[in-house]
Enzyme design. Structure first.
Site, PDB file in Angstrom:
ATOM      1  N   ASP A   1      37.019   6.863 -10.026  1.00 14.26           N
ATOM      2  CA  ASP A   1      38.001   6.971  -8.940  1.00 14.26           C
ATOM      3  C   ASP A   1      37.370   6.594  -7.599  1.00 14.26           C
ATOM      4  O   ASP A   1      36.438   7.238  -7.129  1.00 14.26           O
ATOM      5  CB  ASP A   1      38.479   8.437  -8.924  1.00 14.26           C
TER       6      ASP A   1
ATOM      7  N   HIS B   1      40.586  13.957  -4.102  1.00 14.23           N
ATOM      8  CA  HIS B   1      39.649  12.962  -4.634  1.00 14.23           C
ATOM      9  C   HIS B   1      38.215  13.238  -4.192  1.00 14.23           C
ATOM     10  O   HIS B   1      37.971  13.746  -3.101  1.00 14.23           O
ATOM     11  CB  HIS B   1      40.074  11.560  -4.178  1.00 14.23           C
TER      12      HIS B   1
END
Lengths: 563, 563
Positions: free
Chosen positions: B206, B379
């Site tokens: 990610d 994130h």
């Protein structure tokens, strides 16, 4: 705390001995700052800037303050004071001067020089200039002005004091309180203190950063960051910043010298403004560092620095073209470094990130305020505003320059320092505030709309056109054309159906052609012979069909032509 | 580091024993994540999400991954693995299932429950579900899958391990590494370490926050801020957040209990998702705290908390309507508090600030991430990614989920931990990466465009329509209609001129009517009888005139109708 109310009506004529404040821009938005002061039937204007349009005003070039409220009294304007040289404070001046060319213009040396080059572009020459500097006092009619040095993201900014029989007004303009500015010219808090002791009846303060806690970082802190990036960079360097940010460019020039690089300016406004700043002594260009863009291209990449416009992702700017490898002599290469030494104005994010991604795609290293301290704001944060309120101790406060959320945050700061809540006035554009017997109060509301500049037209584009553009831009349109025989009154041609922004294939409309003809035949059989009514029939049939079959709402434009 | 090149051609057939990665979305953008893995002529898909359109795609509802590259091999798909329940990972699944309804769906309990309610909305019922949890292993054809717990801004997220004869792939999905998450379910670094010891041949990570230095703040840190805001608030409280953020809502429920308030959900997706999360045990609702919105309205304001959607300024959401005092039962009052406990997705700034200003105008106190810690990202920031790389020590890295700037920053982090530069592959959507003999290399490029959902149409709207919409939205249009007599071949009616989004007044066009007629007469006299050529003549005459007199470039639509 007073609030604007939609039900406000036009203000009564101003009382004798009172001062009226008429904000025509900048209160409720970041841009087109313009405030009119009225006393004894004479007017003084502070700033006359433009607002850059955002997504709600598609296709518009600029938005101006609405001069309607003073249009029939322009002969009573004593002067226009420009607090500093940014577009949102001076940019609408040419449009005001088109309506009365001999309004005296008052501002600092750099401000009027930047304005002068703008007026020449607009082919306005015969203007009246009064150059002032901090400490100066000058009167225009009943308005006794005094100027105070303030620190901002452009040199030579001024706050203005307006003394009338109604009391003393202090208007900060845009400002911050960098305690170690590059040019040593700090916001003059000793003057603020002296004015406070005299008694500030109304304090107009910059709200832009009132929501930001703490203190705005000093411009000086950018220097070491630039130094580190310059040190690490082994290839070409491109620095984008605002074309008026003289001190930012100064730091780039200094870093270039320290690292043995040469600098070229890219972008018309950058070249022009830095020339003006240099000529007037606001920018110090070390000997030999500056070269023409074409000469720079001859140097090895590790000796090149380009100082460019386009930091907001403007699609036609040099930087956007570089990011698309579409610039006539700058070819971005893997390992080049691009510094966006600039703010990110809300609404420009997509455009700026498009440029950053474009540069990153070619392998450039992009340094921006999101990953390094390469930008500081030009506006006082909450901490600085508290200092101001405590030093000035104003009797009434009118937050200016900001969206309503900024003005409210600013109002809260004023109240926190002890200004009584009923002496803090929140007013949006057009909301008139009177200072009567030392008390500021909302007196009513004047007309104050958006005036759009689009191509060569000024004010012709209305909110209705904006709404049409928004619908067209989201949904496209379908036009349906019918020809009616002018002799028989019957449909003799069509329907021709055209669509744009709706679907690719004209065969999409095959299914609706016959229903339109049937509906029109029926309408005519029912005795309808008015083309407006026939158009409405077409609109209804097509609108229902497109909503049912496509679940969309394009603009539908029925046209009945007689032939 | 390998880069995508525009000159890439279609990849050769996959070598025996090699693994192919075909990214169909999410590489080069934040959204529509979808990656296809190919081994031994069988396919495995990880995620199938939507992208929310921004300003470059006006009027579009959703953007889907482009299934074209696998459309003729859908029968070879072994399974679709959903890593978590966010729209950008599951939202396009109904559209894929329309093309093949029996693709096995694999995911955690919550993920498949959220997907299930979406599939029911799309009236897709007969689907094949495999609920998995961390630690589970399951094979689909040649793909041996294993699942690893990861922490994200929605519960029950999973990373997926894909073992084939070509080696071991670890795909993080979206994740962060909150060390003290509310549910105690941390990203399983022990599993990452074990996989690293086994040998991770390809690591897909990610990239969303790779540009953000340091570590993402723990979700727990929001609790005390909410507590303080609840404590200070004397009236109604409204909290807006994403409808899938179970832990954020959990903290609001807990704060409400602590301060003696009741909570109601506002917004369809909020009601639905929180019901699912509660039913499955992911959300703990203290007894009696939750009431119907209508019952809440009966309570005094200081006992009300509304948990609402609309945190991105969506114009039709409850929050936008509240900000316009246009909501059917929530009437915002001076002194109410609104918390935007949410991110600000780039491109939504104007919409969000419009809502904030709207609320501030009525005197509400607006708390948002710009002025308080009421949001943390979902994130991993740069610091967390470094931990990952050092624990996994991958042989090859493919940054996923992000714009090119994010993927490049992620690649730099991998290299900084010692992954050789030539083993870090930057690929955008459609760029195919093959893992052959333990080495990842770009193998070519497949078709991968934007697929627009607009109303009930899917994929019918092209980039050309988007361009038309952008022109129409910025400039409006002028249509010019001429009628040609089908018998005589001469102009028998018009020109009728209509404009929208251009100017208010049809008299604007009086000056151009005669020149159009003259130009057409001349063209016909010159022997032109083709309606396309006549239209071009009209376009030229009107285009020149409007550019010269108005300095604008509206779309010009000439129509010649036979009658």
């Amino acid at each position: 705390m007073s609030h604007p109310h939609p039900e406000l009506s036009a203000p009564a004529p101003l009382e004798k001995g009172a001062l009226r404040v008429i904000p025509l821009g900048g209160l409720g938005e970041v841009g087109r700052n313009m405030t009119v002061f009225e006393y004894d039937d004479r007017l003084l204007i502070v700033d006359c800037g433009v607002l850059f349009p955002e997504d709600h005003h598609p296709g518009v070039d600029l938005i101006l303050p609405d001069f309607a409220a003073i249009r029939d009294r322009l002969d009573k304007v004593e002067a226009l004071v420009l607090t500093h040289g940014h577009e949102d404070h001076i940019g609408a001046t040419p449009y005001l001067l088109r309506e009365r060319g001999d309004i005296p213009l008052v501002g600092s040396e750099l401000t009027l020089a930047l304005l002068g080059s703008k007026l020449r572009e607009h082919r306005l020459k015969e203007t009246v200039h009064h150059v002032v500097r901090e400490g100066d006092r000058i009167s225009f009619g009943p308005f006794e002005l005094e100027f105070v040095a303030v620190n901002h993201s452009i040199p030579d900014a001024l706050a203005v004091v307006i003394r009338t029989g109604a009391g003393l007004v202090l208007h900060t303009g845009d400002f911050k309180m960098d305690q170690l500015p590059l040019d040593g010219r700090i916001t003059d808090l000793r003057a603020f203190a002296r004015l406070g002791e005299e008694g500030v009846d109304l304090f107009l303060t910059d709200s832009t950063n009132a929501e930001v806690p703490g203190f705005t970082t000093s411009e000086q802190n950018i220097g070491p960051v630039l130094d580190r990036v310059f040190h690490q960079s082994k290839q070409r360097l491109i620095v984008a910043c605002f074309a008026s940010h003289v001190h930012r460019v100064q730091q780039v020039l200094d870093a270039a010298v320290a690292h043995g690089r040469k600098v070229a300016y890219v972008g018309r406004s950058m070249v022009r403004n830095m020339q003006i700043a240099h000529d007037l002594g606001y920018l110090t260009v070390p000997p030999g560092v500056l070269v023409d863009a074409k000469d720079l291209a001859e140097l090895p990449p590790e000796r090149q620095v380009l100082v460019s416009t386009g930091s907001q992702g403007e699609p036609l700017s040099a930087l956007s073209r570089i990011a698309q490898r579409n610039h006539h002599f700058v070819h971005i290469e893997e390992g080049d470094t691009v510094i966006l030494a600039s703010s990110l104005i809300p609404g420009n994010e997509n455009a700026v990130y498009r440029v950053i991604n474009g540069l990153a795609r070619w392998g450039a290293n992009v340094v921006h305020k999101g990953n390094a301290l390469v930008h500081v704001s030009g506006h006082a944060s909450a901490g600085e505003l508290l200092y101001c309120y405590n030093i000035v101790k104003p009797r009434n406060v009118l937050p200016v320059h900001g969206e309503i959320r900024h003005m409210r945050a600013n109002a809260e700061l004023a109240k926190a320092t002890g200004v009584p809540a009923d002496r803090v006035v929140i007013a949006e554009d057009g909301v008139v505030v009177d200072l009567v017997d030392g008390v500021a109060k909302i007196a009513g509301k004047v007309e104050c709309g958006y005036v759009f500049v689009d191509g060569s037209s000024i004010g012709d584009i209305s909110e209705a056109s904006m709404k049409d553009r928004r619908i067209l831009g989201e949904e496209g349109f379908i036009s349906v054309i019918l020809v009616v025989d002018s002799v028989t009154g019957k449909v003799s041609g069509g329907p021709e159906i055209h669509a744009r922004g709706f679907a690719e294939d004209d065969s999409t409309f095959d299914a609706i052609r016959q229903p339109i003809i049937d509906a029109i035949d029926q309408a005519i059989a029912d005795g309808v012979d008015d083309s407006y009514q026939l158009q409405q029939t077409v609109r209804r049939v097509v609108g229902r069909w497109v909503n049912k079959t496509h679940r969309r709402r394009p603009m539908i434009i029925p046209v009945v032509v007689e032939a």
